[in-house]
Design an enzyme around this catalytic site. Structure first.
Site, short mmCIF file in Angstrom:
data_model
loop_
_atom_site.label_atom_id
_atom_site.label_comp_id
_atom_site.label_asym_id
_atom_site.label_seq_id
_atom_site.Cartn_x
_atom_site.Cartn_y
_atom_site.Cartn_z
N SER A 196 0.80 -1.23 0.00
CA SER A 196 0.00 0.00 0.00
C SER A 196 0.83 1.27 0.00
O SER A 196 0.27 2.38 -0.03
CB SER A 196 -0.97 0.01 1.19
OG SER A 196 -2.08 -0.81 0.92
N LYS A 252 -0.02 3.71 -2.65
CA LYS A 252 -1.04 4.75 -2.47
C LYS A 252 -0.41 6.12 -2.23
O LYS A 252 -1.07 7.15 -2.41
CB LYS A 252 -1.98 4.38 -1.32
CG LYS A 252 -2.82 3.13 -1.59
CD LYS A 252 -3.76 2.84 -0.44
CE LYS A 252 -4.65 1.64 -0.74
NZ LYS A 252 -3.95 0.35 -0.67
N SER A 276 -6.65 3.37 3.73
CA SER A 276 -5.90 2.58 2.74
C SER A 276 -6.87 1.82 1.84
O SER A 276 -6.62 0.68 1.45
CB SER A 276 -4.95 1.60 3.44
OG SER A 276 -3.90 1.23 2.58
#
Length: 387
Positions: free
Chosen positions: A53, A56, A119
């Site tokens: 993640s 992101k 997230s």
């Protein structure tokens, strides 16, 4: 070369920037100073690893740049498509979600928090579709920004970070991306310090547990975890005017990535300090100029200079500069690079920065030019006689 003592002379000693780094349990890590960009510690920092993640962060960066360019606004309302329906998409099974549903109408400001705080993989898809019309086009933007930011060991294949063949990054690249978030899209970055977020009556907390640690002033950035990536954390903290960024990749669990990040950041603040010896537009040196309306040029830097050094060593810092040519000749443009400033600590060159002209100097009239030619001629004669 001209050498200026910033404070006083010193004796030679071993390289002052090589210091013992604490043992960090991670597959790869790096610690940098935000302002100076100085790497304070690193281990396998350029090894390519799955970003999870941390992807992101780039998704967030692209969104922040789109808002800054006024292509979209935080008040825009996004209609959620079926591809962002997390609970109905098998690829998202068991992953972090904002829990969007088709035909939901959600403001950009909430989707940003769904990405940065929850997230949410579904929120990433929704924003990619809205900003670029498709995930594919958005991914192209992500990779273009990666190139422009010199993230040489990074390539994105999706917008959310779930494991995907051909998608990779490095600890160094993620620290540089964190630096870019703080520098280029500070409003977007400010979201990362928010501790909780509720959407559709579903309450979730920020996965960066260091935000609750009162011993260190963390204000971001992002966690990540997949089977292939391990547990990742890019963190940034401040102490006074100093800011450090750490990237710890491949930890064994969520607690370890936090413990090791805190250890690295705490060590950095304890051992180093960042100073600003030169300010934008301030005169660092004066040099004579030939054939110009003005006979002297003010030289300095066109942006503030930051240097990170071991604590207590400021008084041993020296600065020197070297011109690119033996003499300066008019005309000279403002911000024209005419040399290099070197910063020395214990005899080691620890930083270089361009030396630029601060005041534009136009070419003088024929009388000034003739007079300077005569001066140069007689200087050569004097040197010849002395030799």
């Amino acid at each position: 070369m001209v050498i200026l003592n910033l404070l006083h002379a010193h004796k030679m000693s071993p390289n002052p920037m090589i210091l013992d780094v604490p043992q960090i349990n991670a597959a790869a890590y790096i610690l940098i100073d935000y302002n100076s960009g100085k790497v304070l510690a690193e281990y396998h920092a350029d090894s390519r690893r799955s970003p999870a993640s941390l992807t992101k962060m780039m998704t967030s960066y692209v969104i922040g740049k789109a808002i800054k360019a006024k292509k979209i606004t935080e008040q825009d309302v996004v209609t959620i498509g079926k591809d962002a329906w997390g609970t109905n998409n098998p690829i998202f099974k068991g992953s972090s979600l904002m829990f969007l549903k088709p035909i939901d109408h959600v403001p950009v400001s909430l989707l940003m928090r769904g990405i940065n705080l929850q997230s949410g993989n579904d929120a990433c898809v929704a924003m990619a579709d809205y900003v670029s019309g498709s995930q594919e086009a958005f991914i192209d933007l992500m990779n273009n920004y990666a190139m422009s930011l010199h993230l040489y060991n990074t390539h994105f294949r999706n917008v959310h970070g779930l494991d995907c063949k051909g998608q990779y990054t490095s600890a160094r690249d993620m620290a540089l991306l964190g630096q870019a978030l703080i520098r280029d899209v500070p409003k977007e970055y400010s979201i990362y310090k928010e501790k909780e977020f509720t959407f559709n009556n579903i309450h979730q907390i920020n996965r960066n547990g260091l935000l609750w640690d009162i011993d260190i002033n963390i204000d971001g950035i992002k966690t990540g975890h997949t089977k292939s990536a391990g547990f990742n954390l890019v963190a940034s903290a401040t102490q006074g005017k100093m800011r450090l960024i750490s990237a710890v990749l491949g930890g064994k669990n969520a607690k370890e990535r936090e413990t090791e990040s805190k250890k690295l950041l705490t060590w950095g603040f304890h051992v180093f300090e960042t100073i600003r010896p030169l300010h934008e537009g301030c005169t660092f040196a004066l040099e004579p100029v030939w054939f110009g309306k003005n006979h002297n040029s003010k030289l300095g830097v066109n942006k503030d200079v930051y240097i990170t050094i071991p604590r207590g060593r400021t008084k041993y810092l020296k600065a020197s500069y070297q011109l690119n040519t033996d003499k300066l000749y008019a005309p000279l443009k403002k911000s024209e690079v005419v040399g290099t400033i070197h910063f020395l600590l214990d005899g080691y060159n620890i930083k270089e920065t361009p030396l630029v002209v601060l005041n534009q100097i136009q070419k003088g009239n024929c009388f000034i030019i003739i007079a300077d030619y005569i001066k140069i001629f007689f200087k050569k004669i004097v040197r010849f006689i002395e030799n």
